[in-house]
Design an enzyme around this catalytic site. Structure first.
Site, PDB file in Angstrom:
ATOM      1  N   ASP A 117       1.111  10.416   4.626  1.00 11.39           N
ATOM      2  CA  ASP A 117       1.964   9.571   5.448  1.00 11.39           C
ATOM      3  C   ASP A 117       1.482   9.842   6.863  1.00 11.39           C
ATOM      4  O   ASP A 117       1.748  10.908   7.421  1.00 11.39           O
ATOM      5  CB  ASP A 117       3.439   9.967   5.310  1.00 11.39           C
ATOM      6  CG  ASP A 117       4.329   9.010   6.080  1.00 11.39           C
ATOM      7  OD1 ASP A 117       3.988   8.699   7.239  1.00 11.39           O
ATOM      8  OD2 ASP A 117       5.343   8.568   5.534  1.00 11.39           O
ATOM      9  N   HIS A 118       0.728   8.914   7.438  1.00  7.77           N
ATOM     10  CA  HIS A 118       0.037   9.275   8.677  1.00  7.77           C
ATOM     11  C   HIS A 118       1.009   9.555   9.826  1.00  7.77           C
ATOM     12  O   HIS A 118       0.650  10.201  10.797  1.00  7.77           O
ATOM     13  CB  HIS A 118      -1.022   8.234   9.057  1.00  7.77           C
ATOM     14  CG  HIS A 118      -0.488   6.984   9.675  1.00  7.77           C
ATOM     15  ND1 HIS A 118       0.075   5.979   8.941  1.00  7.77           N
ATOM     16  CD2 HIS A 118      -0.416   6.582  10.958  1.00  7.77           C
ATOM     17  CE1 HIS A 118       0.457   5.011   9.763  1.00  7.77           C
ATOM     18  NE2 HIS A 118       0.176   5.345  10.995  1.00  7.77           N
ATOM     19  N   HIS A 134       7.359   6.050   6.490  1.00  6.56           N
ATOM     20  CA  HIS A 134       7.366   6.566   7.861  1.00  6.56           C
ATOM     21  C   HIS A 134       8.779   6.817   8.419  1.00  6.56           C
ATOM     22  O   HIS A 134       9.048   7.874   8.981  1.00  6.56           O
ATOM     23  CB  HIS A 134       6.633   5.611   8.805  1.00  6.56           C
ATOM     24  CG  HIS A 134       5.278   5.193   8.319  1.00  6.56           C
ATOM     25  ND1 HIS A 134       4.443   6.055   7.656  1.00  6.56           N
ATOM     26  CD2 HIS A 134       4.612   4.016   8.388  1.00  6.56           C
ATOM     27  CE1 HIS A 134       3.312   5.415   7.354  1.00  6.56           C
ATOM     28  NE2 HIS A 134       3.399   4.185   7.781  1.00  6.56           N
ATOM     29  N   ARG A 193     -18.979   0.397  -4.423  1.00  8.90           N
ATOM     30  CA  ARG A 193     -19.736  -0.452  -5.330  1.00  8.90           C
ATOM     31  C   ARG A 193     -20.972  -1.088  -4.686  1.00  8.90           C
ATOM     32  O   ARG A 193     -21.922  -1.442  -5.350  1.00  8.90           O
ATOM     33  CB  ARG A 193     -18.807  -1.570  -5.801  1.00  8.90           C
ATOM     34  CG  ARG A 193     -18.876  -1.826  -7.262  1.00  8.90           C
ATOM     35  CD  ARG A 193     -17.809  -2.743  -7.716  1.00  8.90           C
ATOM     36  NE  ARG A 193     -17.215  -3.500  -6.607  1.00  8.90           N
ATOM     37  CZ  ARG A 193     -16.187  -4.309  -6.739  1.00  8.90           C
ATOM     38  NH1 ARG A 193     -15.637  -4.474  -7.906  1.00  8.90           N
ATOM     39  NH2 ARG A 193     -15.685  -4.964  -5.718  1.00  8.90           N
TER      40      ARG A 193
HETATM   41  C1  BG6 Z   1       1.024   1.437   8.322  1.00 13.13           C
HETATM   42  C2  BG6 Z   1       1.580   0.085   7.938  1.00 13.13           C
HETATM   43  O1  BG6 Z   1       1.401   2.405   7.392  1.00 13.13           O
HETATM   44  O2  BG6 Z   1       1.515   1.803   9.597  1.00 13.13           O
HETATM   45  C3  BG6 Z   1       1.223  -0.958   8.980  1.00 13.13           C
HETATM   46  O3  BG6 Z   1       1.037  -0.300   6.684  1.00 13.13           O
HETATM   47  C4  BG6 Z   1       1.659  -0.503  10.342  1.00 13.13           C
HETATM   48  O4  BG6 Z   1       1.822  -2.216   8.671  1.00 13.13           O
HETATM   49  C5  BG6 Z   1       1.143   0.903  10.631  1.00 13.13           C
HETATM   50  O5  BG6 Z   1       1.127  -1.415  11.292  1.00 13.13           O
HETATM   51  C6  BG6 Z   1       1.720   1.441  11.919  1.00 13.13           C
HETATM   52  O6  BG6 Z   1       1.101   2.638  12.240  1.00 13.13           O
HETATM   53  P1  BG6 Z   1       0.971   3.125  13.734  1.00 13.13           P
HETATM   54  O7  BG6 Z   1       0.342   4.467  13.634  1.00 13.13           O
HETATM   55  O8  BG6 Z   1       0.125   2.125  14.452  1.00 13.13           O
HETATM   56  O9  BG6 Z   1       2.354   3.155  14.288  1.00 13.13           O
END
Ligand code: BG6
Length: 486
Positions: free
Chosen positions: A180-181, A243, A48
């Site tokens: 989902d990283h 996760h 925006r």
């Molecule tokens: C995120 C959460 O998905 O993952 C955060 O929303 C968390 O709260 C983070 O800190 C942790 O990710 P990583 O990769 O640092 O372990």
């Protein structure tokens, strides 16, 4: 147009936000440097703010300088920056999506694949998907149209289903990539390689040899400036629904018939579906002391910042094996690890070291930060008739010298561009995960059982979590190079 140059257009919604700045653009830049993203690509930032292309590029350059591992090569950056453009638009205005459609047709040199990344506040995921559909932007006549959705995917089963419906009104499930990283982390991907590219562990990877499995995802940070979001979410929605359950699925799933995305996701969904509904007595929830003082947290907040669960998987491989999962903020250190503890030998005929006592054979999968594996086993103490446990370890930093581990987003974005959905959660996995998590959160809130415990910041959680594992004669285990326990 450069001949034979694959053209992909990546549109990032929420382009002025933190995720774009810290993760997405550095990841795309790294892919470009590795020649995995061609210079015929376009990266369009949709937001925006009253910015132009140059403001957008300058801001993103700062992020790239801050978040890549080495120094920025100016010439390379200039070439990359030429692909970046800014489109001013409002996520609330259907008309802006129509304009975007015209803009994309204009900048592309012909048919191109398009990837839409929703890096926005979750409240926009549904409406933006619908507007994309209404503007004809989901239509795959002129190339693939992929939608990437960030977490959180809903805040419970009902809202996740509603969101699915909104998304599916425009996009087919095969076009939807839910991030989902954790699945993009090298060590999480390595779980499948470790299990299925070797023969030594898989024969013992079951209830006959494994005593218990633990997953710890500990964070040293507290909620920081995310309290506004976090206080409404809590650790179950923030970490477990996605996760931790995804890690659990990778460790426990059956071998897929191939590495095809659906073959993998079928097995993950199957094993998640076999988790027995949890008893509230097998859960612990806690909040770190001082959490309520953070800005944006309600004075009487009941939001857990830590949880521990004991669960069982009702299938032939895992029946009766306890799985312990825990995650929390404000813990002594950041570590994500999975410990597989094997059963004791039927008879111990050696004398054990007095100090150590019996230590089960334990395989620790070190997801982060010191990525690798540790295997604890017994060895004879030289010159004594005594057994003591020793450690065999593998570290990425030693075994793959000079190779830096890519950030999860680098891999995930590339896979989404290439159309490989194996590291993304499918809608049925999300449904199953919410079906497991919802009753726990609802039970906690409605029955106040177990009561919300408190733990000191910088501790490994409340005494209740120790009691949860001690009931079955277990202890929490940290095997990735830390002192075990407190
Ligand atoms: C995120 C959460 O998905 O993952 C955060 O929303 C968390 O709260 C983070 O800190 C942790 O990710 P990583 O990769 O640092 O372990």
């Amino acid at each position: 147009m450069i001949p034979n140059c694959d053209s992909t257009t990546i549109v990032i919604f929420g382009a002025t936000g933190d995720l774009t700045y810290r993760k997405l653009i550095p990841a795309l830049y790294n892919n470009y440097r590795k020649e995995r993203l061609t210079e015929c690509s376009h990266i369009v930032g949709f937001a925006r703010r009253d910015w132009d292309d140059d403001t957008f590029r300058n801001r993103l350059k700062e992020g790239v300088v801050a978040f890549i591992d080495d120094d920025l090569d100016e010439a390379q950056w200039e070439a990359f920056a030429a692909m970046l453009t800014y489109f001013r638009g409002n996520l609330d205005h259907a008309g802006d999506f129509e304009k975007l459609a015209g803009y994309l047709d204009e900048i592309e040199d012909g048919p191109a694949d398009r990837l839409y990344y929703l890096a926005t506040s979750p409240s926009f995921y549904g409406p933006a998907s619908e507007y994309l559909g209404q503007a004809g932007l989901a239509n795959q006549r002129n190339g693939a149209r992929t939608l990437v959705v960030e977490k959180p995917f809903g805040r419970d089963f009902g809202s996740a289903m509603e969101l699915n419906e909104q998304i599916h009104s425009a996009f087919d499930e095969s076009q939807v990539y839910r991030i989902d990283h954790y699945l993009g982390k090298e060590t999480a991907q390595n779980i499948l390689f470790f299990r299925f590219a070797n023969t030594i562990f898989e024969p013992v990877w079951n209830r006959r040899y494994i005593d218990n499995i633990q997953i710890t995802v500990a964070e040293s940070v507290d909620v920081g400036d995310r309290a506004g979001y976090y206080d409404k979410a809590g650790v179950m929605r923030d970490m477990f629904q996605n996760h931790l359950l995804q890690l659990l699925a990778l460790v426990t799933m059956e071998p897929p018939a191939s590495l095809d995305a659906d073959a993998i996701r079928n097995e993950k969904a199957k094993v998640l579906g076999a988790i027995q509904p949890l008893a509230l007595e097998d859960t612990v929830r806690a909040q770190y002391a001082g959490y309520r003082e953070a800005d944006g947290v309600a004075d009487d907040s009941q939001t857990p910042t830590y949880a521990a669960l004991k669960l069982f998987i009702n299938n032939w491989r895992w029946k009766g094996v306890p799985f312990y999962l825990r995650s929390g903020k404000a813990m002594p250190e950041k570590t994500s690890e999975i410990s597989v503890q094997f059963q004791a030998p039927p008879d111990i005929m050696f004398s054990l070291n007095e100090q150590d006592g019996f230590t089960p054979n334990t395989l620790s999968i070190c997801v982060q930060p010191d990525e690798g594996m540790h295997l604890k086993f017994e060895a004879k103490v030289p010159d004594l008739n005594e057994s003591r446990s020793v450690d065999m370890d593998f570290h990425y930093r030693d075994a793959f010298k000079g190779v830096s581990l890519p950030d999860a987003y680098e891999r995930l974005l590339l896979d989404a561009i290439r159309g490989d959905a194996s590291l993304f959660a499918r809608s049925d996995e999300i449904k199953i995960a919410w079906k497991l998590i919802d009753p726990i959160i609802q039970g906690w809130e409605a029955k106040d059982t177990p009561p919300l415990a408190t733990y000191e910041p910088d501790s490994w959680g409340p005494a209740e979590a120790e009691a949860l594992v001690a009931r079955a004669g277990h202890e929490w285990w940290l095997g990735c190079g830390h002192e075990n326990g407190e």
